[in-house]
Design an enzyme around this catalytic site. Sequence first.
Site, mmCIF file in Angstrom:
data_model
loop_
_atom_site.group_PDB
_atom_site.id
_atom_site.type_symbol
_atom_site.label_atom_id
_atom_site.label_comp_id
_atom_site.label_asym_id
_atom_site.label_seq_id
_atom_site.Cartn_x
_atom_site.Cartn_y
_atom_site.Cartn_z
ATOM 1 C CG HIS A 151 49.207 35.209 -39.159
ATOM 2 N ND1 HIS A 151 50.306 35.671 -39.830
ATOM 3 C CD2 HIS A 151 48.182 35.179 -40.086
ATOM 4 C CE1 HIS A 151 49.988 35.910 -41.086
ATOM 5 N NE2 HIS A 151 48.714 35.634 -41.263
ATOM 6 C CG ASP A 170 49.575 32.152 -42.901
ATOM 7 O OD1 ASP A 170 50.099 31.246 -43.581
ATOM 8 O OD2 ASP A 170 48.884 33.053 -43.391
ATOM 9 C CG ASP A 184 46.352 33.044 -48.005
ATOM 10 O OD1 ASP A 184 45.708 33.705 -47.175
ATOM 11 O OD2 ASP A 184 47.526 32.683 -47.803
ATOM 12 C CG HIS A 185 45.142 30.076 -44.998
ATOM 13 N ND1 HIS A 185 45.984 29.077 -44.571
ATOM 14 C CD2 HIS A 185 45.942 31.141 -45.323
ATOM 15 C CE1 HIS A 185 47.236 29.511 -44.614
ATOM 16 N NE2 HIS A 185 47.223 30.755 -45.068
ATOM 17 C CG HIS A 234 44.651 36.317 -43.562
ATOM 18 N ND1 HIS A 234 45.882 36.319 -42.935
ATOM 19 C CD2 HIS A 234 44.055 37.495 -43.218
ATOM 20 C CE1 HIS A 234 46.026 37.443 -42.258
ATOM 21 N NE2 HIS A 234 44.936 38.170 -42.407
ATOM 22 C CG HIS A 253 51.854 29.774 -46.600
ATOM 23 N ND1 HIS A 253 52.298 31.074 -46.503
ATOM 24 C CD2 HIS A 253 50.515 29.830 -46.483
ATOM 25 C CE1 HIS A 253 51.270 31.875 -46.332
ATOM 26 N NE2 HIS A 253 50.167 31.147 -46.322
ATOM 27 C CG HIS A 265 44.694 32.398 -40.643
ATOM 28 N ND1 HIS A 265 45.436 31.323 -41.106
ATOM 29 C CD2 HIS A 265 45.085 33.469 -41.413
ATOM 30 C CE1 HIS A 265 46.227 31.715 -42.082
ATOM 31 N NE2 HIS A 265 46.025 33.009 -42.301
#
Length: 290
Positions: A126, A194, A53-54, A51, A253, A49
């Site tokens: 998520h 997530d 942090d990914h 976000h 994570h 996805h």
Amino acid sequence: MPLPYRWLTSLMMRYNGSSILIDCGEGTQIAMREKGWSPNPIDVICFTHYHADHISGLPGMLLNMGNADRTEPLLLIGPKGLERVVNALRVIAPELPFELKFMEITEQEQVFEFDGYRLKAFRVNHSMVCYGYTMEIDRQGRFDKERAEAAQIPMKLWSKLQKGEVIEADGVTYTPDMVLGESRKGLKVTYCTDTRPTESLVKAAVGSDLLILEGMYGDPEEAEKARQKKHMTMQEAAQIAVDVNATELWLTHYSPSMNWPDNYKDMVKAIFPNAHISKDGRSVELNFED
């Protein structure tokens, strides 16, 4: 958030000369360098996805590939909006000496076939559209000499049939199944962060040799927070490993507020004994069964 002892999310899988990266959080390049790996051979980058942090490590990764004189195209796979998101990030990496190819996931479940392995994306739950991935490597049956001889297949064709080729010779069509025994157990890795526990995750992960799941929260008292923020607790991840009959579970994570994930090791192992509270840089070589 990145911490002095913890980078953000990414997973590298390597098989038969192919390198597949799932997610590219901040610090991914450094984590790879610490393993002695180079980003240049990466063939595919998948995103769960969008976000930060990914995916926030992507522009630097692309620039690094370009500085290494990469010219081969790079395939990117991710949820709808992939090309828009990547092109927005590329404002700071506008000129690359290689082509970016995009494959967007448009279904609840979608399979991508590659040379020797298969990637399956499955929708999870998520706070934004998010997918998990499985990588599967099939293994054909052993060569059966008696079967080949009984079918009167010329010996000169055996080698090609073993490699999966279909051959026409003297008006006869020969197929690999004519010389091979039953298919043997392959390899399967499932990666999912997530998300809340979902039926789609359980279905996709059945029989995984390696299951990598988020362990966002360890304290049972944070179960309600996990539900609200659409994440999983370590206990929930361990129970999924039991439900899908996984061989091995890695947790990852962790919440930035979790200073000592190892504190929950005994609790997790009580549910699924072959669980690991993994740290950055953990790796394993998976081999076919004899």
